[in-house]
Structure formats: C-alpha cells, structure tokens
Scaffold this active site. Structure first.
Site, mmCIF file in Angstrom:
data_model
loop_
_atom_site.group_PDB
_atom_site.id
_atom_site.type_symbol
_atom_site.label_atom_id
_atom_site.label_comp_id
_atom_site.label_asym_id
_atom_site.label_seq_id
_atom_site.Cartn_x
_atom_site.Cartn_y
_atom_site.Cartn_z
ATOM 1 N N PRO A 2 1.124 -0.831 -0.210
ATOM 2 C CA PRO A 2 -0.075 0.100 0.157
ATOM 3 C C PRO A 2 0.730 1.716 0.312
ATOM 4 O O PRO A 2 1.950 0.726 0.651
ATOM 5 C CB PRO A 2 -1.473 0.103 1.595
ATOM 6 N N GLU A 3 0.903 2.312 -0.794
ATOM 7 C CA GLU A 3 1.072 3.490 -0.994
ATOM 8 C C GLU A 3 0.485 4.662 -0.503
ATOM 9 O O GLU A 3 -0.980 4.433 -0.179
ATOM 10 C CB GLU A 3 1.990 3.819 -2.579
ATOM 11 N N HIS A 94 -6.272 -13.878 9.216
ATOM 12 C CA HIS A 94 -5.178 -13.320 8.617
ATOM 13 C C HIS A 94 -6.123 -11.288 9.105
ATOM 14 O O HIS A 94 -5.496 -10.773 8.991
ATOM 15 C CB HIS A 94 -5.326 -12.963 6.943
ATOM 16 N N ARG A 112 0.893 -10.645 5.472
ATOM 17 C CA ARG A 112 2.245 -11.291 6.209
ATOM 18 C C ARG A 112 2.701 -10.023 6.772
ATOM 19 O O ARG A 112 3.928 -10.506 7.309
ATOM 20 C CB ARG A 112 3.061 -10.214 4.970
ATOM 21 N N ARG A 156 22.089 16.309 -2.638
ATOM 22 C CA ARG A 156 22.588 14.807 -2.708
ATOM 23 C C ARG A 156 23.345 14.712 -4.060
ATOM 24 O O ARG A 156 22.925 14.802 -5.334
ATOM 25 C CB ARG A 156 20.521 13.697 -2.272
#
Ligand SMILES: [Zn+2]
Length: 276
Positions: A2-3, A94, A112, A156
């Site tokens: 999930p973003e 789950h 997970r 950077r």
C-alpha cells in the site's frame, strides 16, 4: 505494497464515521511488526478522535473524560488493509487487530504481518515520534516550495529515483508514483540529484503532486465502502504510462519503454522522453 494514496483513501473511508465513537473492546491476533505497547483493557472506554495521516501512518487519537489518552499509530506494512464496518463478522486467520467501537469495528487484515498498531502517548512523543522523524514533507504541503525541493536535491548525489523513494525530502512517491512522476517531468530516473536544474526540480515537484492527486481522485471515485480502498494503487496502475510497461511503445513518443533495476527496485522509463 500500500502506498500513500491507498493509505489516504483508507483514512478517508472511515475518519468521519469513527470520530466520536467509544471503544468497546480490543482484540489482538497474531503478533504484528511491533507489540501494541499498552494493555488492550486500558484502551476500552476511550473515545476515538478524527483519524489523521502522516506519510503512510494513520494516527487515531484517543480521549478519556479527563483529556487526551494518546492514540494508535497504524501502518499497513507490505500487505495490510484497514476496514471499518458495522458488521465485522468473525475474524479470519489474517485479521490481527480489531478495535470494536460503538459505531463499528476497525479491523486490520494483514497476511504478511509487517503492519503495525502501536499505542503512543502523543504523535510527538516516543514511540510515534522517532518513526515519523525521518519523513519528508507531505506532498501537498505548500511549505515545500520548488526552491526548497531543489536545494534538498542539490545536497544529494544519489539518483533522483532513489531520492524520491527514500521519502525523506517528500513522502508519497513510492515505486509506481516515482516512475510516473519522472516520466511526467521528462527526467531520466538515473539522473544524479545534484545535477538537476532548478527549473526541472520545479517541474518534478509539480509532477509528483499531480501524479498523487490523480491516484487520490481515482481512489476517491471508486470508493464505496472500505473494501474499495484496497486496490487504489492497482487501479492507478491501469492508467500508468511507463510503470509495468517494459517492451511496450511509449504513448507520447512511440519509443520502447525500458525496465532497469535501481536499488533492487524495478524502474520503468521512456528513453525517448526522459533525459538526464
Ligand atoms: Zn516517450
């Protein structure tokens, strides 16, 4: 995974409904990434406030009659989803966290188990504060100006794709969105951060914002109940112009979209449109 858009659509799916509810019970399933850090019975009786989001974390404030009672910091990890409904039903194998309230049950399903639900006395106190400390600006935070974004890139030497994924300048550009934003801005993902001009940095910031706004719009338009929140990123992928399209023709210039690996993550880009 999930973003940010999926997390935000999830938050919007229950924030109004759970606001003001009273906690009736807390059920813990198998261990998640971190322990809850507070006895479940202590949370019972608390009132729930309005859910907020910071990066990919959701913060659910809790209240007692005598004032703030900390809150729950939630993360969906690799495979988690949060659902809020009046009829939660029996937990499945789950389902590892249930917050039953007077208005319905908030349930974390996470096969997970890299997700987490963590009690913290406040957002700016441990254990929440150190987890949020390294997050960059929120994508729609106006204080992240093109000048500041450019200055941060200047410091950077890594690739611009790696800097977006790191999330410590701006949060939300996970793998799909980073690839799409770089395509939108016509920047080769391998370009070194410190070689990006101010004008291109400004364009990239705009592209990141536009890409995430599109995903949120897509998520919001498909959202009917909590089940629809899961799959925002997948739905967005159907609209992607380079992500997952290796070997196919670029819709803008007809060059063949390429896939390379950067920092163990797949990067998709168009060699015709995107320049260093
Ligand atoms: Zn192209």
């Amino acid at each position: 995974m999930p973003e940010l858009p999926e997390v935000e659509v999830t938050r919007r799916s229950f924030a109004d409904r759970i606001d003001g509810a009273t906690v009736i019970s807390v059920r813990l399933g198998a261990p998640l990434r971190w322990p809850l850090g507070r006895a479940p019975r202590w949370i019972v009786g608390c009132r729930v406030g309005r859910a907020q989001r910071r990066g990919k974390y959701i913060w659910l404030p809790l209240w007692r009659d005598d004032g703030p009672a900390g809150g729950l910091l939630m993360h969906l990890g690799m495979s988690g989803s949060l659902a809020f409904g009046a009829q939660a039903g029996e937990p499945g194998r789950h389902d590892h966290f249930d917050l039953a309230t007077s208005r319905g049950t908030l349930r974390l399903t996470d096969p997970r188990r890299f997700g987490a639900v963590l009690w913290s006395p406040a957002l700016d106190a441990p254990p929440a504060a150190p987890l949020l400390a390294r997050l960059g600006a929120e994508p729609f935070d106006d204080t992240l100006t093109p000048e500041r974004f450019h200055a941060a890139l200047k410091r950077r030497r890594c690739s611009v794709k790696a800097a977006l994924l790191a999330g410590d300048i701006i949060v939300g550009a996970g793998n799909i969105y980073a690839c799409e934003a770089l395509f939108d801005a016509a920047i080769d993902p391998r370009t070194r951060c410190d070689r990006i001009s101010r004008a291109r940095a400004a364009r990239l910031l705009d592209s990141v914002r536009r890409t995430l706004a599109q995903a949120l719009e897509l998520g919001g338009s498909t959202l009917r109940d909590f089940r629809d929140a899961h799959g925002v990123d997948g739905a967005y992928q159907a609209h992607a112009r380079v992500y997952g399209r290796a070997g196919l023709a670029c819709a803008r210039c007809a060059a063949t979209v390429r896939r390379v690996v950067q920092g163990q993550r797949a990067t998709f880009y168009c060699p015709g449109c995107q320049k260093r």
